[in-house]
Each structure stands twice: as structure tokens, then as C-alpha cells.
Design an enzyme around this catalytic site. Structure first.
Site, mmCIF file in Angstrom:
data_model
loop_
_atom_site.group_PDB
_atom_site.id
_atom_site.type_symbol
_atom_site.label_atom_id
_atom_site.label_comp_id
_atom_site.label_asym_id
_atom_site.label_seq_id
_atom_site.Cartn_x
_atom_site.Cartn_y
_atom_site.Cartn_z
ATOM 1 C CD GLU A 40 8.085 -21.040 11.702
ATOM 2 O OE1 GLU A 40 8.513 -21.037 10.896
ATOM 3 O OE2 GLU A 40 7.095 -22.045 11.909
ATOM 4 C CB CYS A 195 16.509 -37.041 9.788
ATOM 5 S SG CYS A 195 17.873 -36.845 9.217
HETATM 6 FE FE1 SF4 Z 1 16.840 -39.597 8.494
HETATM 7 FE FE2 SF4 Z 1 16.491 -40.913 6.972
HETATM 8 FE FE3 SF4 Z 1 17.175 -41.511 9.039
HETATM 9 FE FE4 SF4 Z 1 15.586 -41.126 8.456
HETATM 10 S S1 SF4 Z 1 16.855 -42.617 8.096
HETATM 11 S S2 SF4 Z 1 16.765 -40.352 10.411
HETATM 12 S S3 SF4 Z 1 15.129 -39.872 7.063
HETATM 13 S S4 SF4 Z 1 18.542 -40.755 7.383
#
Ligand code: SF4
Length: 338
Positions: A40, A195
Site C-alpha cells: 500500500e 474509470c
Molecule cells: Fe466511471 Fe461511471 Fe463510467 Fe463507470 S460508468 S467508468 S464509474 S464514469
């Protein structure tokens, strides 16, 4: 926050992590807090691929936290050299010593206690507690802040501590009742692989049907943080002096970014560097640019073989022994390439 969102989100992240997440990294599939803590700390602001070699070398040399506690700071810094953000290494050493001295060599088992140790912040403490002891406690590192603020379309300005605290509250409210370790790993994996900061892959994202940020049409406007880091520029001159196959090094003191590391003698301007070795025939090497979080560092190097007795203070180190010294990455690279 609706109950259904909480249930669906947790279950979806857990199921996705099981099938598509990262499950075979060297620090996974263990509940040993020493290993999890080490990973970590190394992974803060550093990519997995960079950490792998360092992690293995650290464990080979110091298999237990008490071994690391018995090492000197110099040895730890030398092993850390090149990984950057050296305050992490200094805290790592202080933390190992605190675990050995105040906890009998065993890490405490709750996030609240872990957080009292040097270099362990709230999110790192929570990750260790969730992975090793199954504690139901939220993490909120940079990746997870991004994922959660997008899923919730959370537009609180994270430059304000009140807004950040509310996001912590949301993160806690979203915790599933079970599988917190897998859920925690799932959030980390989503942030690192799906994301991402600039190009979230919403089409492949398991929580896309629940994601309010994606529904706004521009999820990248989350998280909101108005206070931008002000970058500055710094310039220094190194003197690279060699005598009979040995290089003159100085250990950096104080609390700067390279505190405790070894560098060539360093000066604030060229005149001071030249004045330190009057009459020496100095060769100017190409300058180096080193980008740190808060500033861009321009490093000039003047090099010369030294024949006379006069030299700045320092330690003469044989070139073949340099590997035992904690040199910052740009200096290591310079010496390897020149
Ligand atoms: Fe990120 Fe929402 Fe797109 Fe998923 S749907 S990649 S959480 S922005």
C-alpha cells in the site's frame, strides 16, 4: 442515498472483481499486514509495474517487519532509491520501528489503531484493516475518490475538507455488509483500469447502469477540485568530481524531498559550484529536467576529474560501490549513462 443503490453497487463491484479484477498480484491472497502495508505504501502515487521489483527485493531482504525495523534508515533509503517520494521510505522505517517497539512486532488490527502509526493515513489504514482483518471500513484514495464521485455525481469541491468529509460519509454508507475485502479491491481495480482519470471506459464498466455521473453525459467533470496545485521551478548545480575511480557524494540533510539520500555536491548557482573547485577544468553536461509534484527541477552538472587535494566536503565512494548508496533516480540515470 437510496438503499437499492447501496445494495446493487456493492454486489456489482464484488461480482465484477471476482471475475475481472486483479487477483494475482504478489501482495494479494495474503492476510499478512506487513506485506499488505508494504504494498500500500509503495503503490501510493506509483504504478503497479514499477512497484513489483521493489516489493520483491524488500521482502527478500526484510521478510518480517521486525527485520525492517532492525535495518538502518540508510539501508532502507538505498533499497527505495528510484521509487521517489522518499518521505514514504522514511515513514516506512519509522513505522516498522513503532510496530516492533510499541506493538511487539505485530501490526494493530483496527483501522483506528493503524492510523496512529507513522505514514499510515486514513485510507491506507482502512485498506490494511479491510484486507487483513475484514474490518468494514471505507477507503478513499485518489482512484476511489474518482470512482465514487462519478457514480454519485458528487459535485462537492474536494478542495474543501467539509466536502471531502461528506464523500467519506458516502463511501462508508456504500460499504456492503460482507466481502468488504473484495469490494475494496474492486473499487481500486475499477479506478485503475476502467474509470480512469481522462478516459473512463463506461461501456465496459460494471456499474454503468447505476452511475449518475455517466448519465450527465460528462463523467470526467467529477471529481470537482478547484484548488489547483501551484507548480514552481527550481534550479541547482551538481559538481561531479572523480578521483582515482571514486566519486564525491554528500548526504542530504534537513527535510527536503531528498533528505537522507546521497547526491553529488549541490549548489544554488553556477558561480558557487565553480568556486568550490577553483581552477578545475569543468565540463558542462546536458541539463536534466526532473518533475516533482510541486515543482519542476532543472539540474545542471559540471564534471571534472580532480587531481589536487582541495575538494568540497563529502564521502569519496568507489564507483562499483555506488549501488549501496541511496541515489535519487535522476542521478542514478545520469551516472549510468555518462
Ligand atoms: Fe466511471 Fe461511471 Fe463510467 Fe463507470 S460508468 S467508468 S464509474 S464514469
Amino acid at each position: 442515498m437510496p438503499e437499492t443503490l447501496i445494495d446493487d453497487f456493492g454486489q456489482t463491484v464484488v461480482a465484477w472483481q471476482r471475475r475481472h479484477g486483479r487477483n494475482s498480484l504478489p501482495w494479494q491472497n495474503t492476510r499478512d499486514p506487513y506485506r499488505v502495508w508494504l504494498s500500500e505504501i509503495m503503490l501510493q502515487q506509483t504504478q503497479v509495474t514499477t512497484v513489483l521489483g521493489y516489493y520483491e527485493r524488500f521482502l527478500a531482504r526484510w521478510p518480517r517487519v521486525t527485520d525492517l525495523a532492525a535495518a538502518t534508515l540508510d539501508e532502507v533509503l538505498a533499497q527505495w532509491a528510484g521509487l521517489g517520494y522518499y518521505s514514504r521510505a522514511r515513514n516506512l522505517h519509522a513505522c516498522a520501528r513503532a510496530v516492533a517497539a510499541a506493538h511487539g512486532g505485530a501490526f494493530p488490527q483496527t483501522a483506528a489503531q493503524l492510523q496512529t502509526l507513522p505514514g499510515i493515513g486514513r485510507s491506507t489504514a482502512a485498506a490494511i484493516a479491510a484486507f487483513c482483518f475484514g474490518e468494514r471500513v471505507a477507503i478513499l484514495d485518489g482512484n476511489v475518490k474518482r470512482v465514487l464521485s462519478r457514480v454519485l455525481a458528487y459535485d462537492g469541491d474536494l478542495a474543501s475538507s467539509a466536502a471531502e468529509k461528506r464523500l467519506w460519509d458516502h463511501a462508508t454508507a456504500l460499504l456492503p455488509l460482507q466481502d468488504v475485502d473484495r469490494y475494496t479491491q474492486g473499487l481500486m481495480d475499477l479506478g485503475a483500469t476502467v474509470c480512469t482519470a481522462r478516459s473512463p471506459d463506461c461501456l465496459l464498466c460494471p456499474v454503468q447502469p447505476l452511475c449518475r455521473g455517466q448519465q450527465t453525459g460528462d463523467p470526467t467533470r467529477f471529481p470537482v477540485k478547484t484548488k489547483k496545485l501551484k507548480r514552481s521551478r527550481r534550479e541547482n548545480w551538481w559538481l561531479w568530481l572523480e578521483r582515482e575511480g571514486r566519486v564525491l557524494l554528500q548526504q542530504r540533510s534537513g527535510t527536503g524531498v531528498w533528505a537522507g539520500l546521497w547526491t553529488l555536491p549541490m549548489y544554488d548557482d553556477e558561480a558557487a559550484a565553480r568556486a568550490a573547485v577553483p581552477g578545475a577544468a569543468l565540463e558542462t553536461l546536458p541539463r536534466l529536467q526532473h518533475a516533482l509534484t510541486h515543482f519542476d527541477w532543472v539540474l545542471h552538472t559540471l564534471r571534472a576529474p580532480l587531481t589536487g587535494e582541495t575538494s568540497p566536503e563529502g564521502t569519496w565512494v568507489a564507483r562499483e560501490k555506488l549501488a549501496a548508496y541511496a541515489l535519487p533516480a535522476p542521478l542514478k540515470k545520469l551516472m549510468e549513462e555518462s
